[in-house]
Design a protein around this motif. Sequence first.
Motif, PDB file in Angstrom:
ATOM      1  N   ASN A 191      26.080  22.086 -22.932  1.00  0.00           N
ATOM      2  CA  ASN A 191      27.080  22.611 -23.202  1.00  0.00           C
ATOM      3  C   ASN A 191      28.210  22.851 -22.082  1.00  0.00           C
ATOM      4  O   ASN A 191      27.799  22.650 -20.951  1.00  0.00           O
ATOM      5  N   PRO A 192      29.634  23.026 -22.299  1.00  0.00           N
ATOM      6  CA  PRO A 192      30.570  23.060 -21.244  1.00  0.00           C
ATOM      7  C   PRO A 192      29.887  24.323 -20.238  1.00  0.00           C
ATOM      8  O   PRO A 192      29.922  25.338 -20.818  1.00  0.00           O
ATOM      9  N   LEU A 193      30.166  24.126 -19.327  1.00  0.00           N
ATOM     10  CA  LEU A 193      29.349  25.259 -18.119  1.00  0.00           C
ATOM     11  C   LEU A 193      30.986  26.016 -17.954  1.00  0.00           C
ATOM     12  O   LEU A 193      30.753  27.348 -17.683  1.00  0.00           O
ATOM     13  N   ARG A 194      32.210  25.511 -18.194  1.00  0.00           N
ATOM     14  CA  ARG A 194      33.328  26.339 -17.951  1.00  0.00           C
ATOM     15  C   ARG A 194      33.196  27.654 -18.841  1.00  0.00           C
ATOM     16  O   ARG A 194      33.619  28.747 -18.474  1.00  0.00           O
ATOM     17  N   GLU A 195      32.584  27.565 -19.957  1.00  0.00           N
ATOM     18  CA  GLU A 195      32.665  28.659 -21.073  1.00  0.00           C
ATOM     19  C   GLU A 195      31.878  29.943 -20.378  1.00  0.00           C
ATOM     20  O   GLU A 195      31.895  31.026 -20.712  1.00  0.00           O
ATOM     21  N   ALA A 241      21.598  25.154 -15.143  1.00  0.00           N
ATOM     22  CA  ALA A 241      22.953  25.216 -15.556  1.00  0.00           C
ATOM     23  C   ALA A 241      23.655  24.016 -15.240  1.00  0.00           C
ATOM     24  O   ALA A 241      24.534  24.034 -14.192  1.00  0.00           O
ATOM     25  N   LEU A 242      23.622  23.083 -16.176  1.00  0.00           N
ATOM     26  CA  LEU A 242      24.370  21.692 -16.129  1.00  0.00           C
ATOM     27  C   LEU A 242      25.654  21.608 -16.873  1.00  0.00           C
ATOM     28  O   LEU A 242      25.896  22.721 -17.588  1.00  0.00           O
ATOM     29  N   ASN A 243      26.279  20.704 -16.506  1.00  0.00           N
ATOM     30  CA  ASN A 243      27.763  20.566 -17.295  1.00  0.00           C
ATOM     31  C   ASN A 243      27.856  18.955 -17.737  1.00  0.00           C
ATOM     32  O   ASN A 243      27.516  18.074 -17.152  1.00  0.00           O
ATOM     33  N   ALA A 244      28.364  19.135 -18.858  1.00  0.00           N
ATOM     34  CA  ALA A 244      28.586  17.708 -19.477  1.00  0.00           C
ATOM     35  C   ALA A 244      29.956  17.220 -19.747  1.00  0.00           C
ATOM     36  O   ALA A 244      30.510  16.130 -20.166  1.00  0.00           O
ATOM     37  N   GLU A 245      30.948  18.216 -19.614  1.00  0.00           N
ATOM     38  CA  GLU A 245      32.309  18.005 -19.628  1.00  0.00           C
ATOM     39  C   GLU A 245      33.481  18.153 -18.417  1.00  0.00           C
ATOM     40  O   GLU A 245      33.031  19.184 -17.718  1.00  0.00           O
ATOM     41  N   PRO A 246      33.924  17.203 -17.890  1.00  0.00           N
ATOM     42  CA  PRO A 246      35.086  17.292 -16.780  1.00  0.00           C
ATOM     43  C   PRO A 246      35.897  18.660 -17.059  1.00  0.00           C
ATOM     44  O   PRO A 246      36.253  18.735 -18.173  1.00  0.00           O
ATOM     45  N   VAL A 247      36.269  19.436 -16.109  1.00  0.00           N
ATOM     46  CA  VAL A 247      37.078  20.600 -16.101  1.00  0.00           C
ATOM     47  C   VAL A 247      38.401  20.249 -15.211  1.00  0.00           C
ATOM     48  O   VAL A 247      38.380  19.878 -14.245  1.00  0.00           O
ATOM     49  N   GLU A 295      30.354  20.809  -9.798  1.00  0.00           N
ATOM     50  CA  GLU A 295      30.867  19.659  -9.612  1.00  0.00           C
ATOM     51  C   GLU A 295      31.786  19.489 -10.859  1.00  0.00           C
ATOM     52  O   GLU A 295      31.457  18.488 -11.645  1.00  0.00           O
ATOM     53  N   LEU A 296      32.741  20.377 -11.110  1.00  0.00           N
ATOM     54  CA  LEU A 296      33.262  20.525 -12.240  1.00  0.00           C
ATOM     55  C   LEU A 296      34.315  19.261 -12.717  1.00  0.00           C
ATOM     56  O   LEU A 296      34.383  18.738 -13.836  1.00  0.00           O
ATOM     57  N   ARG A 297      34.763  18.593 -11.464  1.00  0.00           N
ATOM     58  CA  ARG A 297      35.725  17.603 -12.210  1.00  0.00           C
ATOM     59  C   ARG A 297      34.959  16.144 -12.555  1.00  0.00           C
ATOM     60  O   ARG A 297      35.330  15.491 -13.377  1.00  0.00           O
ATOM     61  N   HIS A 298      33.839  16.105 -11.836  1.00  0.00           N
ATOM     62  CA  HIS A 298      33.112  14.794 -12.097  1.00  0.00           C
ATOM     63  C   HIS A 298      31.542  15.243 -12.300  1.00  0.00           C
ATOM     64  O   HIS A 298      30.814  14.897 -11.382  1.00  0.00           O
ATOM     65  N   THR A 344      39.096  27.589 -12.033  1.00  0.00           N
ATOM     66  CA  THR A 344      37.940  28.227 -12.573  1.00  0.00           C
ATOM     67  C   THR A 344      37.030  28.626 -11.679  1.00  0.00           C
ATOM     68  O   THR A 344      36.645  29.602 -11.836  1.00  0.00           O
ATOM     69  N   LEU A 345      36.854  28.051 -10.669  1.00  0.00           N
ATOM     70  CA  LEU A 345      36.068  28.447  -9.466  1.00  0.00           C
ATOM     71  C   LEU A 345      36.586  29.454  -8.663  1.00  0.00           C
ATOM     72  O   LEU A 345      35.784  30.461  -8.250  1.00  0.00           O
ATOM     73  N   LEU A 346      37.752  29.741  -8.735  1.00  0.00           N
ATOM     74  CA  LEU A 346      38.525  30.785  -7.907  1.00  0.00           C
ATOM     75  C   LEU A 346      38.532  32.029  -8.618  1.00  0.00           C
ATOM     76  O   LEU A 346      38.859  33.028  -8.068  1.00  0.00           O
TER      77      LEU A 346
END
Length: 293
Positions: free
Chosen positions: A162-166, A188-194, A147-150, A200-202
């Motif tokens: 840390n940011p999961l996007r990286e 594998a969690l995420n703390a920053e909106p993307v 849930e990268l946006r929120h 990114t998901l695609l």
Amino acid sequence: MRSDSDFSERLETDRPRRPTGISLFRSRELPALHNPQPARNTTPEIYTPPIAPPHRPEKAWESLSPITLDAAHLAGNGLFLQTGQHEVTAQFDILRTRLLQAMQERGWHRIAVTSPTHGCGKSLVAGNLALSLARLPSARTVLMDLELRHPDLARMMGVASNPLREVLTGEQPLESHLRRVGGNLALALNAEPVGDAAETLLAPQTADTLRALTRLLEPSVIVLDLPPALGSDDVISVLPHVDAVLLVADATRTTADDIRACERLFEGRATLMGVIMNRAQERSLRRYRYGKK
């Protein structure tokens, strides 16, 4: 005195004749002419590379940084480590067993959890399902917040992340981000909106990351917390990489049309394993409302 031509002819007559053929693969020693030996194998030696050690997923799990979850913090956010902490844990244990059996029969590993719209409780379901699976010592489970946006699971579980996007884009290795709870739950969690969540998901790198995660850890189940299905194209971007979907509906707000719209969205892309009705009040089954998201 013989002429030069006679000398040359004599020299050619006395010189040993050389074989006319060329041996591509010569033995290391030539047998002595006066003591013939049995012919040796002149087959060329073929290089055999050293055999790589077998992959051991248990070593990969041991290499992950261990953390301890705060049971009180989890309970305050509707998540429960142990059976018996709340009436709802029994329901999740039933869901866990049915889901695990169905996925093992089909050789599946990745289950996505989504909802028609925001606020139906999908993150609570994903988190409690992962915690329930982790209560089985034989089940290795990965919980990933896509849930990268929120993103909210890191806050709900009280885990600094840390940011999961990286990691999804390959800029950081998996082991630098994953955290291990006990011996069989990886987060594998995420703390920053993307901002570019769908892109990114695609991206092919995200598919590579999911494949690497499956290959290295060999989990029984990967639980993916996805965005709401009808809110953006994020879910469509991930569906090719999941085996099945759990749809979480809110008994107080989700409509039949919402569920039908999700079914049409999943059709031909992923198998809908079932619909979970959250916040349903049924006194006979002693079910209670819990949580907000």
